[in-house]
Design an enzyme around this catalytic site. Sequence first.
Site, mmCIF file in Angstrom:
data_model
loop_
_atom_site.group_PDB
_atom_site.id
_atom_site.type_symbol
_atom_site.label_atom_id
_atom_site.label_comp_id
_atom_site.label_asym_id
_atom_site.label_seq_id
_atom_site.Cartn_x
_atom_site.Cartn_y
_atom_site.Cartn_z
ATOM 1 N N GLY A 229 0.788 -1.320 -0.180
ATOM 2 C CA GLY A 229 0.140 -0.056 0.000
ATOM 3 C C GLY A 229 0.692 1.205 -0.104
ATOM 4 N N GLU A 267 4.756 -6.335 2.196
ATOM 5 C CA GLU A 267 4.790 -6.888 0.907
ATOM 6 C C GLU A 267 4.391 -5.907 -0.210
ATOM 7 O OE1 GLU A 267 0.347 -8.673 0.972
ATOM 8 O OE2 GLU A 267 1.742 -10.103 2.307
ATOM 9 N N CYS A 268 5.489 -5.219 -0.551
ATOM 10 C CA CYS A 268 5.428 -3.998 -1.367
ATOM 11 C C CYS A 268 5.790 -4.665 -2.944
ATOM 12 C CB CYS A 268 6.388 -3.019 -1.244
ATOM 13 S SG CYS A 268 5.922 -2.123 0.505
ATOM 14 N N GLY A 269 4.960 -4.049 -3.749
ATOM 15 C CA GLY A 269 5.352 -4.294 -5.211
ATOM 16 C C GLY A 269 5.395 -3.126 -5.871
ATOM 17 N N CYS A 345 -10.496 -0.968 -30.622
ATOM 18 C CA CYS A 345 -11.816 -0.422 -31.025
ATOM 19 C C CYS A 345 -12.628 0.099 -29.701
ATOM 20 C CB CYS A 345 -12.410 -1.223 -32.047
ATOM 21 S SG CYS A 345 -11.346 -1.562 -33.469
ATOM 22 N N TYR A 374 2.481 -2.975 -12.785
ATOM 23 C CA TYR A 374 1.093 -3.197 -13.031
ATOM 24 C C TYR A 374 0.899 -2.685 -14.364
ATOM 25 C CZ TYR A 374 0.284 -4.553 -8.174
ATOM 26 O OH TYR A 374 0.051 -4.939 -6.871
#
Length: 407
Positions: A229, A267-269, A345, A374
């Site tokens: 977060g 737990e960071c990404g 489209c 992401y």
Amino acid sequence: MNRFQRWIQARKAEDGGPVCAHLYDLDHLKTHTRAIVSSLPGRFRMYYAMKANSEPLILDTLVSVVHGFETASLGEVRKARTAGKTIPVIFGGPGKTDEEMEEAVRLGVERIHVESIQELRRVSWIAGRLGVHIPVLLRVNLKGPFPSATLHMAGRPTQFGIDEEEVPEAIRMARELEGVNLEGFHFHSLSNNLDVERHLRLLRLYMEKVAGWEKLFGVRSKVINVGGGIGIDFADPDASFDWERFLPGLSALERELPETVETIQFECGRYLTASCGGYAVEVLDLKQNHGKNYAVVRGGTHHFRLPASWQHSHPFEVVPVDRWDYPFPRKEWKDTAVTVVGQLCTPKDVLAREAAVSRLRIGDVLLFRYTGAYGWSISHHDFLSHPHPDQVYFRERSLQAEGGVQR
């Protein structure tokens, strides 16, 4: 001129085809992550949330830097084990199947984060089938209140975690069920928070809740997982979460914890990988509709879904390209606002809205920054069956004169 810009210029000098590539600076990734991990006080540990980007070379770069990998599927567990045979791996996420949990245990996951009382029963049943004891954390969906953030997974109705009101029953059951070792609690309540003081208050809330449950139910927490977060301000990266200002508060919090708590896990990404990536796309067309300017690029949200997913306008820089192979004039705009759209489209295929550009020509390349998390990993790659972008990795200056390693 940086690595990404040099690659774009070299690529266009040798090939007239349109540029479309995810670019990753692995040297930056390692340096940035190592600085964060090495600064953690005492009992804090950093696990990498693989959902942010699980490309093999990203994992290979991080495996020797972070304390472990956080996974949310069996596929991620397998990738983690390919990257490191012995690195600690934790397994969370809603909707785990029996088969996933069984194989995760066989692959030596350190701990399973249990999302419901029903899942807790199944963990015990699986432990009995395998003849093992399975360490677990109970993931709790607290009532809050929580600071503002891009996404909330707790403090409101969501599919995540055990309702705070059910925690007494979950603790009782975890202590009674055979094959289950309750080692603590897991909290992952929000995503992309930018406020240091509010995040420290959030962590303090977690610790107070755990201390209350320990006192009421006579349990002892070996591990507290405080989730991720920690955020990035894509519009103004300098306004992102201030890690250096965060550290003194972490140290103070750690000193207050009982000795029975062995580790506090992050737990960071995004905060680890976002800044290592760029998404480079060539302008195919400049057009106007109903008084609005549009730049149509080779690529779009099927390669980089984050702007559409979070409904924000992602910042970019224009990399000028001199090459022009057509026999007719090259269209350009100056000092205007432009909306950047892709090839899909759908009118939702938008990467940036009303962005100011001083000069933009067909054939120039737009370089979107902070796309290492992401981006490709959450995108609907095969919608309309367009070609996938190049995946180019930069590591050490000796590699092809910074030409990158392409996968």
